[in-house]
Design a protein around this motif. Sequence first.
Motif, PDB file in Angstrom:
ATOM      1  N   VAL A 127       0.317  13.137  -8.542  1.00 36.59           N
ATOM      2  CA  VAL A 127       1.766  13.054  -8.378  1.00 36.59           C
ATOM      3  C   VAL A 127       2.229  11.652  -8.780  1.00 36.59           C
ATOM      4  N   THR A 128       3.556  11.509  -8.903  1.00 39.17           N
ATOM      5  CA  THR A 128       4.079  10.258  -9.463  1.00 39.17           C
ATOM      6  C   THR A 128       4.398   9.226  -8.366  1.00 39.17           C
ATOM      7  N   ILE A 129       3.511   9.128  -7.403  1.00 41.64           N
ATOM      8  CA  ILE A 129       3.731   8.141  -6.325  1.00 41.64           C
ATOM      9  C   ILE A 129       3.255   6.763  -6.802  1.00 41.64           C
ATOM     10  N   PRO A 130       4.078   5.713  -6.617  1.00 41.67           N
ATOM     11  CA  PRO A 130       3.610   4.375  -7.006  1.00 41.67           C
ATOM     12  C   PRO A 130       2.403   3.956  -6.155  1.00 41.67           C
ATOM     13  N   GLN A 131       1.466   3.258  -6.788  1.00 42.44           N
ATOM     14  CA  GLN A 131       0.250   2.834  -6.083  1.00 42.44           C
ATOM     15  C   GLN A 131       0.581   2.028  -4.820  1.00 42.44           C
ATOM     16  N   GLU A 132       1.642   1.194  -4.914  1.00 40.32           N
ATOM     17  CA  GLU A 132       1.959   0.350  -3.743  1.00 40.32           C
ATOM     18  C   GLU A 132       2.517   1.147  -2.565  1.00 40.32           C
ATOM     19  N   ASN A 133       2.830   2.426  -2.798  1.00 40.93           N
ATOM     20  CA  ASN A 133       3.309   3.276  -1.691  1.00 40.93           C
ATOM     21  C   ASN A 133       2.163   3.983  -0.969  1.00 40.93           C
ATOM     22  N   ILE A 134       0.934   3.746  -1.433  1.00 39.70           N
ATOM     23  CA  ILE A 134      -0.228   4.394  -0.808  1.00 39.70           C
ATOM     24  C   ILE A 134      -0.931   3.349   0.064  1.00 39.70           C
ATOM     25  N   HIS A 135      -1.191   3.718   1.303  1.00 36.64           N
ATOM     26  CA  HIS A 135      -1.704   2.747   2.277  1.00 36.64           C
ATOM     27  C   HIS A 135      -3.027   3.232   2.877  1.00 36.64           C
ATOM     28  N   PRO A 136      -4.135   3.075   2.141  1.00 35.98           N
ATOM     29  CA  PRO A 136      -5.433   3.499   2.692  1.00 35.98           C
ATOM     30  C   PRO A 136      -5.882   2.553   3.804  1.00 35.98           C
ATOM     31  N   ILE A 137      -6.803   3.016   4.615  1.00 33.67           N
ATOM     32  CA  ILE A 137      -7.398   2.161   5.657  1.00 33.67           C
ATOM     33  C   ILE A 137      -8.583   1.447   5.006  1.00 33.67           C
ATOM     34  N   SER A 138      -8.531   0.119   4.975  1.00 32.31           N
ATOM     35  CA  SER A 138      -9.607  -0.614   4.310  1.00 32.31           C
ATOM     36  C   SER A 138     -10.921  -0.459   5.091  1.00 32.31           C
ATOM     37  N   THR A 139     -11.976  -0.125   4.361  1.00 40.31           N
ATOM     38  CA  THR A 139     -13.280  -0.004   5.015  1.00 40.31           C
ATOM     39  C   THR A 139     -14.272  -1.012   4.442  1.00 40.31           C
ATOM     40  N   SER A 140     -13.737  -1.996   3.705  1.00 38.76           N
ATOM     41  CA  SER A 140     -14.652  -2.979   3.112  1.00 38.76           C
ATOM     42  C   SER A 140     -14.750  -4.226   3.983  1.00 38.76           C
ATOM     43  N   THR A 141     -14.414  -4.105   5.243  1.00 39.34           N
ATOM     44  CA  THR A 141     -14.536  -5.237   6.164  1.00 39.34           C
ATOM     45  C   THR A 141     -15.919  -5.172   6.833  1.00 39.34           C
ATOM     46  N   PRO A 142     -16.318  -6.256   7.536  1.00 35.07           N
ATOM     47  CA  PRO A 142     -17.657  -6.222   8.156  1.00 35.07           C
ATOM     48  C   PRO A 142     -17.756  -5.272   9.350  1.00 35.07           C
ATOM     49  N   HIS A 143     -16.638  -4.865   9.943  1.00 36.26           N
ATOM     50  CA  HIS A 143     -16.720  -4.079  11.185  1.00 36.26           C
ATOM     51  C   HIS A 143     -15.491  -3.177  11.313  1.00 36.26           C
ATOM     52  N   PRO A 144     -15.671  -1.951  11.860  1.00 38.37           N
ATOM     53  CA  PRO A 144     -14.516  -1.050  12.006  1.00 38.37           C
ATOM     54  C   PRO A 144     -13.377  -1.641  12.838  1.00 38.37           C
ATOM     55  N   GLN A 145     -13.732  -2.517  13.779  1.00 36.90           N
ATOM     56  CA  GLN A 145     -12.664  -3.121  14.585  1.00 36.90           C
ATOM     57  C   GLN A 145     -11.783  -4.032  13.717  1.00 36.90           C
ATOM     58  N   ILE A 146     -12.410  -4.691  12.756  1.00 36.15           N
ATOM     59  CA  ILE A 146     -11.628  -5.558  11.850  1.00 36.15           C
ATOM     60  C   ILE A 146     -10.727  -4.685  10.970  1.00 36.15           C
ATOM     61  N   SER A 147     -11.263  -3.550  10.529  1.00 39.51           N
ATOM     62  CA  SER A 147     -10.437  -2.622   9.734  1.00 39.51           C
ATOM     63  C   SER A 147      -9.254  -2.127  10.562  1.00 39.51           C
ATOM     64  N   ALA A 148      -9.510  -1.831  11.832  1.00 39.35           N
ATOM     65  CA  ALA A 148      -8.432  -1.332  12.694  1.00 39.35           C
ATOM     66  C   ALA A 148      -7.334  -2.388  12.851  1.00 39.35           C
ATOM     67  N   ARG A 149      -7.759  -3.652  13.084  1.00 37.10           N
ATOM     68  CA  ARG A 149      -6.745  -4.720  13.263  1.00 37.10           C
ATOM     69  C   ARG A 149      -5.961  -4.938  11.959  1.00 37.10           C
ATOM     70  N   LYS A 150      -6.685  -4.857  10.827  1.00 36.89           N
ATOM     71  CA  LYS A 150      -6.038  -5.052   9.529  1.00 36.89           C
ATOM     72  C   LYS A 150      -4.990  -3.965   9.273  1.00 36.89           C
ATOM     73  N   TYR A 151      -5.356  -2.736   9.608  1.00 34.56           N
ATOM     74  CA  TYR A 151      -4.426  -1.619   9.370  1.00 34.56           C
ATOM     75  C   TYR A 151      -3.218  -1.741  10.297  1.00 34.56           C
ATOM     76  N   GLU A 152      -3.479  -2.202  11.508  1.00 34.00           N
ATOM     77  CA  GLU A 152      -2.372  -2.407  12.454  1.00 34.00           C
ATOM     78  C   GLU A 152      -1.380  -3.422  11.884  1.00 34.00           C
ATOM     79  N   GLU A 153      -1.910  -4.493  11.290  1.00 32.29           N
ATOM     80  CA  GLU A 153      -1.017  -5.498  10.677  1.00 32.29           C
ATOM     81  C   GLU A 153      -0.218  -4.871   9.541  1.00 32.29           C
ATOM     82  N   GLU A 154      -0.869  -4.003   8.769  1.00 35.02           N
ATOM     83  CA  GLU A 154      -0.175  -3.354   7.652  1.00 35.02           C
ATOM     84  C   GLU A 154       0.955  -2.456   8.178  1.00 35.02           C
ATOM     85  N   LEU A 155       0.677  -1.740   9.254  1.00 32.64           N
ATOM     86  CA  LEU A 155       1.720  -0.889   9.852  1.00 32.64           C
ATOM     87  C   LEU A 155       2.879  -1.750  10.348  1.00 32.64           C
ATOM     88  N   LYS A 156       2.545  -2.845  11.033  1.00 29.40           N
ATOM     89  CA  LYS A 156       3.611  -3.699  11.577  1.00 29.40           C
ATOM     90  C   LYS A 156       4.472  -4.262  10.446  1.00 29.40           C
TER      91      LYS A 156
END
Length: 257
Positions: free
Chosen positions: A97-126
């Motif tokens: 579909v023609t959705i701009p890439q910047e409108n897609i918000h995956p949960i990053s999993t390239s961090t050292p720990h799932p808790q860091i990914s969770a905090r990062k995603y929370e910041e993105e939501l905020k």
Amino acid sequence: MNDREQVFVFATKSEMSDFMILRWKEISRESVERKGYFVAALSGGKTPVDFYMKLAGFKEPLPWNKTHIFLIDERFVPFNDEDSNYRMLRKTVLDHVTIPQENIHPISTSTPHPQISARKYEEELKAFFKRSHDPIPEFDLILLGIGEDGHTASLFPNSPALNDVMHLVAEVMLDERGHHRITLTLPVINHANNVIFLVSGQRKAAVVEKIINQKDSSLPTSMVRPTRGKLIFLIDREASLNLSLSNPPHIRNSKQD
Ligand code: 6PG
């Protein structure tokens, strides 16, 4: 059930997906008209794949350039892993579909720990929702599935994440396939304008009965109670087999609507 809660039963999963497409069309257009954009959080799992593929091929114009997609949850695996929800969403719908890439918000999993990914995603939501001045994000649509054990998102029975009211996003350690996960928490899910469950297949019949007829409040799915939004269960006939259909008006066939 109150008047903000509805259950629809469909003859087939395909009919259920068609109905979901119409809901998507309505909610996305209404959100864009009201505030200029539409923001949804989507689930993984097998059940919504048919809907996602149909959405990708939907011929009517949809406001993709004003649509933002977040994920409900993710396994702590690389994006190219076959258990990655982001990978599934890309393959079934987002790549088509023609959705701009910047409108897609995956949960990053390239961090050292799932808790860091969770905090990062929370910041993105905020950061994304800061314009609304509401401390809890207000999604226009949250699309969920149900597991045979009554889990939804990555909120499993007895998981500490179920009681996490301090965070928007939580880490969940080790699921049955040995994956850590990251999930939106109940306060976020319950703050949405529309929460829609898609449920399909006979293996879900027992849990669907517990949730809808018995109202078993110990199950994570039963803890999904939007504070002011709508709660809608879309269920195919196989998953509805144990439901007591003598309980109208909540149980309707889509054809009657
Ligand atoms: C996931 C989901 C999970 C799912 C249920 C139902 O990423 O797997 O978020 O909560 O919706 O397990 O899965 P199925 O649709 O595969 O039955």
